[in-house]
Enzyme design. Structure first.
Site, short mmCIF file in Angstrom:
data_model
loop_
_atom_site.label_atom_id
_atom_site.label_comp_id
_atom_site.label_asym_id
_atom_site.label_seq_id
_atom_site.Cartn_x
_atom_site.Cartn_y
_atom_site.Cartn_z
N LEU A 117 0.79 -1.23 0.00
CA LEU A 117 0.00 0.00 0.00
C LEU A 117 0.82 1.28 0.00
O LEU A 117 0.25 2.37 -0.06
CB LEU A 117 -0.98 -0.01 1.18
CG LEU A 117 -1.98 -1.17 1.15
CD1 LEU A 117 -2.97 -1.05 2.30
CD2 LEU A 117 -2.72 -1.24 -0.19
N HIS A 149 -3.85 -5.11 -9.20
CA HIS A 149 -4.87 -4.17 -8.74
C HIS A 149 -6.24 -4.85 -8.89
O HIS A 149 -6.52 -5.46 -9.92
CB HIS A 149 -4.81 -2.88 -9.57
CG HIS A 149 -5.72 -1.83 -9.01
ND1 HIS A 149 -5.39 -1.09 -7.89
CD2 HIS A 149 -6.95 -1.42 -9.39
CE1 HIS A 149 -6.39 -0.27 -7.62
NE2 HIS A 149 -7.35 -0.45 -8.51
N ASP A 163 -0.87 3.02 -9.98
CA ASP A 163 -1.76 2.27 -10.88
C ASP A 163 -1.73 2.74 -12.33
O ASP A 163 -2.71 2.58 -13.05
CB ASP A 163 -3.22 2.35 -10.37
CG ASP A 163 -3.35 1.85 -8.95
OD1 ASP A 163 -2.63 0.91 -8.60
OD2 ASP A 163 -4.17 2.39 -8.20
C1 GAR Z 1 -5.58 -7.79 -3.38
O1 GAR Z 1 -6.93 -7.89 -3.77
C2 GAR Z 1 -4.86 -6.82 -4.30
O2 GAR Z 1 -5.37 -6.83 -5.61
C3 GAR Z 1 -5.15 -5.51 -3.62
O3 GAR Z 1 -5.05 -5.77 -2.24
C4 GAR Z 1 -5.47 -7.13 -2.02
C5 GAR Z 1 -4.43 -7.79 -1.13
O4 GAR Z 1 -4.90 -9.02 -0.67
N1 GAR Z 1 -4.23 -4.50 -4.03
C6 GAR Z 1 -4.57 -3.22 -4.13
O5 GAR Z 1 -5.67 -2.80 -3.86
C7 GAR Z 1 -3.45 -2.31 -4.62
N2 GAR Z 1 -3.96 -1.04 -5.02
P1 GAR Z 1 -3.89 -10.08 -0.05
O6 GAR Z 1 -3.06 -9.33 1.01
O7 GAR Z 1 -4.76 -11.11 0.58
O8 GAR Z 1 -3.02 -10.60 -1.15
#
Ligand code: GAR
Length: 190
Positions: A85, A104, A145
């Site tokens: 993040l 994303h 992004d």
């Molecule tokens: C995932 O869905 C990823 O696509 C998103 O965070 C989640 C992490 O899940 N990423 C974003 O939103 C980046 N902008 P995880 O920690 O269980 O892999």
């Protein structure tokens, strides 16, 4: 053998899935998981799967010597952001050109940018009554992004879907495609 480092801030379901996919794979392996969040569940998942972890703060990430020393000492070929993040620093992008990927949870350029992450994306998709959403895997550049898109996959959204339903559909797409896309990129780049 290609060596992958994963940056993650949260639960780490993608990180776990990628680590498992490449375990026992002769082509690549995840050698390191790095997190800015000392209590992120991704750290438990990595330790459980015998992958080294590093926790860092903003000063360390932005210090070219600290960050590069760590990545070079693990001989990292590819960096994967999986639910990371913070903004990825320019000094590392300059060294790892076209070697930093992000996932994303939406069809970029829709629902991208600062503040658009995780559940916030799914809530916006439902609020806007979208009929489809999906995932985007893209190269990382200095803007949130906005790097070149490598892969997208779509799913339908029903008008009755809650943001949790959307999250489940997106998790399924991520788990089905992310490791394979990483493998393809590594093989295309020799
Ligand atoms: C995932 O869905 C990823 O696509 C998103 O965070 C989640 C992490 O899940 N990423 C974003 O939103 C980046 N902008 P995880 O920690 O269980 O892999």
């Amino acid at each position: 053998m290609k060596r992958i480092a994963i940056f993650a801030s949260g639960s780490g379901s993608n990180a776990e899935n990628i680590i498992k996919y490449f375990q026992g794979n002769k082509f690549a392996e995840v050698v390191l998981v790095l997190s800015n969040n000392p209590v992120a569940f991704v750290l438990n998942r990595a330790l459980e799967l015998n992958v080294k972890t590093i926790i860092f703060d903003k000063d360390q990430l932005n210090d070219p010597v600290w960050a590069l020393d760590n990545l070079l000492s693990y001989k990292v070929d590819l960096i994967v952001l999986a639910g990371f993040l913070w903004r990825f620093p320019l000094h590392l992008l300059n060294v790892f050109q076209n070697k930093v990927l992000n996932i994303h949870p939406a069809l970029l350029p829709k629902y991208g940018g600062k503040g658009m992450y995780g559940i916030h994306v799914h809530k916006a998709v439902v609020a806007n009554k979208e009929t489809e959403s999906g995932i985007t895997i893209h190269y990382v550049n200095e803007h949130y992004d906005e790097g070149a898109i490598i892969f997208q996959a779509k799913c339908s959204i029903l008008q009755s879907d809650t943001f949790n339903d959307v999250a489940t559909k997106i998790r399924q797409l991520e788990s089905r495609h992310f490791p394979e896309v990483i493998q393809n990129i590594l093989s295309e780049n020799g």
